[in-house]
Design a protein around this motif. Sequence first.
Motif, PDB file in Angstrom:
ATOM      1  N   LYS A   1       1.744  12.781  16.396  1.00 16.23           N
ATOM      2  CA  LYS A   1       3.120  13.161  16.717  1.00 16.23           C
ATOM      3  C   LYS A   1       3.782  13.975  15.608  1.00 16.23           C
ATOM      4  N   GLU A   2       3.190  13.973  14.415  1.00  7.70           N
ATOM      5  CA  GLU A   2       3.785  14.717  13.313  1.00  7.70           C
ATOM      6  C   GLU A   2       3.294  16.139  13.315  1.00  7.70           C
ATOM      7  N   GLU A   3       4.223  17.062  13.381  1.00  8.80           N
ATOM      8  CA  GLU A   3       3.886  18.478  13.371  1.00  8.80           C
ATOM      9  C   GLU A   3       3.976  18.967  11.933  1.00  8.80           C
ATOM     10  N   VAL A   4       2.912  19.590  11.437  1.00  9.79           N
ATOM     11  CA  VAL A   4       2.848  19.970  10.040  1.00  9.79           C
ATOM     12  C   VAL A   4       2.557  21.455   9.918  1.00  9.79           C
ATOM     13  N   HIS A   5       3.315  22.136   9.077  1.00  8.30           N
ATOM     14  CA  HIS A   5       3.084  23.540   8.792  1.00  8.30           C
ATOM     15  C   HIS A   5       3.037  23.718   7.290  1.00  8.30           C
ATOM     16  N   CYS A   6       2.042  24.396   6.804  1.00  6.65           N
ATOM     17  CA  CYS A   6       1.887  24.641   5.376  1.00  6.65           C
ATOM     18  C   CYS A   6       2.273  26.073   5.063  1.00  6.65           C
ATOM     19  N   ILE A   7       3.079  26.239   4.036  1.00  6.79           N
ATOM     20  CA  ILE A   7       3.436  27.602   3.618  1.00  6.79           C
ATOM     21  C   ILE A   7       3.180  27.763   2.137  1.00  6.79           C
ATOM     22  N   ASP A   8       2.928  28.965   1.734  1.00  5.00           N
ATOM     23  CA  ASP A   8       2.653  29.265   0.331  1.00  5.00           C
ATOM     24  C   ASP A   8       3.909  29.173  -0.495  1.00  5.00           C
TER      25      ASP A   8
ATOM     26  N   GLN B   1       0.845  -1.190   0.000  1.00  4.21           N
ATOM     27  CA  GLN B   1       0.000   0.000   0.000  1.00  4.21           C
ATOM     28  C   GLN B   1       0.877   1.234   0.000  1.00  4.21           C
ATOM     29  N   PHE B   2       0.282   2.353  -0.367  1.00  2.00           N
ATOM     30  CA  PHE B   2       0.989   3.617  -0.248  1.00  2.00           C
ATOM     31  C   PHE B   2      -0.012   4.715   0.084  1.00  2.00           C
ATOM     32  N   ARG B   3       0.501   5.796   0.632  1.00  3.97           N
ATOM     33  CA  ARG B   3      -0.291   6.998   0.880  1.00  3.97           C
ATOM     34  C   ARG B   3       0.621   8.192   0.663  1.00  3.97           C
ATOM     35  N   ALA B   4       0.097   9.200  -0.024  1.00  2.00           N
ATOM     36  CA  ALA B   4       0.826  10.448  -0.252  1.00  2.00           C
ATOM     37  C   ALA B   4       0.216  11.530   0.624  1.00  2.00           C
ATOM     38  N   ILE B   5       1.048  12.205   1.392  1.00  2.00           N
ATOM     39  CA  ILE B   5       0.602  13.282   2.269  1.00  2.00           C
ATOM     40  C   ILE B   5       1.324  14.557   1.864  1.00  2.00           C
ATOM     41  N   GLN B   6       0.562  15.515   1.366  1.00  2.00           N
ATOM     42  CA  GLN B   6       1.151  16.805   0.992  1.00  2.00           C
ATOM     43  C   GLN B   6       1.235  17.644   2.254  1.00  2.00           C
ATOM     44  N   ARG B   7       2.475  17.914   2.696  1.00  2.00           N
ATOM     45  CA  ARG B   7       2.665  18.673   3.924  1.00  2.00           C
ATOM     46  C   ARG B   7       2.811  20.160   3.653  1.00  2.00           C
ATOM     47  N   LYS B   8       3.390  20.503   2.522  1.00  2.00           N
ATOM     48  CA  LYS B   8       3.552  21.887   2.085  1.00  2.00           C
ATOM     49  C   LYS B   8       3.319  21.914   0.585  1.00  2.00           C
ATOM     50  N   ARG B   9       3.260  23.107   0.040  1.00  2.00           N
ATOM     51  CA  ARG B   9       3.038  23.231  -1.402  1.00  2.00           C
ATOM     52  C   ARG B   9       4.067  22.438  -2.196  1.00  2.00           C
TER      53      ARG B   9
ATOM     54  N   GLY C   1       7.421  18.596 -10.442  1.00  2.00           N
ATOM     55  CA  GLY C   1       8.445  19.637 -10.480  1.00  2.00           C
ATOM     56  C   GLY C   1       9.681  19.239  -9.698  1.00  2.00           C
ATOM     57  N   GLU C   2      10.813  19.678 -10.188  1.00  2.00           N
ATOM     58  CA  GLU C   2      12.090  19.325  -9.578  1.00  2.00           C
ATOM     59  C   GLU C   2      12.279  19.902  -8.178  1.00  2.00           C
ATOM     60  N   ASP C   3      11.525  20.941  -7.832  1.00  2.00           N
ATOM     61  CA  ASP C   3      11.666  21.530  -6.495  1.00  2.00           C
ATOM     62  C   ASP C   3      10.824  20.805  -5.448  1.00  2.00           C
ATOM     63  N   MET C   4      10.099  19.749  -5.841  1.00  2.00           N
ATOM     64  CA  MET C   4       9.279  18.997  -4.894  1.00  2.00           C
ATOM     65  C   MET C   4      10.183  18.180  -3.973  1.00  2.00           C
ATOM     66  N   GLU C   5      10.062  18.434  -2.677  1.00  2.00           N
ATOM     67  CA  GLU C   5      10.797  17.645  -1.690  1.00  2.00           C
ATOM     68  C   GLU C   5       9.988  16.385  -1.422  1.00  2.00           C
ATOM     69  N   VAL C   6      10.618  15.231  -1.574  1.00  2.00           N
ATOM     70  CA  VAL C   6       9.933  13.951  -1.436  1.00  2.00           C
ATOM     71  C   VAL C   6      10.601  13.160  -0.320  1.00  2.00           C
TER      72      VAL C   6
ATOM     73  N   GLY D   1      -2.630  27.687   1.088  1.00  2.00           N
ATOM     74  CA  GLY D   1      -1.401  27.293   1.772  1.00  2.00           C
ATOM     75  C   GLY D   1      -1.554  27.195   3.273  1.00  2.00           C
ATOM     76  N   GLN D   2      -2.775  27.145   3.751  1.00  2.00           N
ATOM     77  CA  GLN D   2      -3.022  27.042   5.185  1.00  2.00           C
ATOM     78  C   GLN D   2      -3.268  25.593   5.563  1.00  2.00           C
ATOM     79  N   LEU D   3      -3.111  25.290   6.832  1.00  2.00           N
ATOM     80  CA  LEU D   3      -3.428  23.946   7.305  1.00  2.00           C
ATOM     81  C   LEU D   3      -4.886  23.638   7.049  1.00  2.00           C
ATOM     82  N   SER D   4      -5.131  22.458   6.579  1.00  2.00           N
ATOM     83  CA  SER D   4      -6.483  22.009   6.303  1.00  2.00           C
ATOM     84  C   SER D   4      -7.034  21.298   7.534  1.00  2.00           C
ATOM     85  N   ASN D   5      -8.334  21.139   7.592  1.00  2.00           N
ATOM     86  CA  ASN D   5      -8.954  20.411   8.704  1.00  2.00           C
ATOM     87  C   ASN D   5      -8.664  18.920   8.643  1.00  2.00           C
ATOM     88  N   SER D   6      -8.098  18.430   7.541  1.00  2.00           N
ATOM     89  CA  SER D   6      -7.826  17.003   7.418  1.00  2.00           C
ATOM     90  C   SER D   6      -6.572  16.578   8.179  1.00  2.00           C
TER      91      SER D   6
END
Length: 103
Positions: A96-103, A12-20, A52-57, A84-89
């Motif tokens: 335990k994972e701290e997530v911050h979204c930036i534009d 299985q896999f899951r993708a979690i977008q933490r920032k743009r 995009g090449e600037d995507m941190e994976v 670019g704000q934190l979503s309710n999801s």
Amino acid sequence: PYPFANFEGIKQFRAIQRKRNEILIQIAVNESFRNSAHILGKARREIRRVFGEDMEVDFEILDAIPKNYGGKLRKVISLCNNKGQLSNSSNQVSQKEEVHCID
């Protein structure tokens, strides 16, 4: 795109977008998962080719991917809304994972 097609051992896999420009890929594997550096490198290149090449994976290897509170396995979770704000999801990810979204 499914970057893990044709790789033995990935359940299985899951993708979690933490920032743009930042994504975490959780991968549930079994005992037949081999050559992880090659597989993850190839997946990283394919993800960057698409997004995009600037995507941190980043990758997180797990025995199983936890389901959400409703008992479902979401394949894709975005913790950012279109501003670019934190979503309710954010409750779909471990507390335990701290997530911050930036534009």
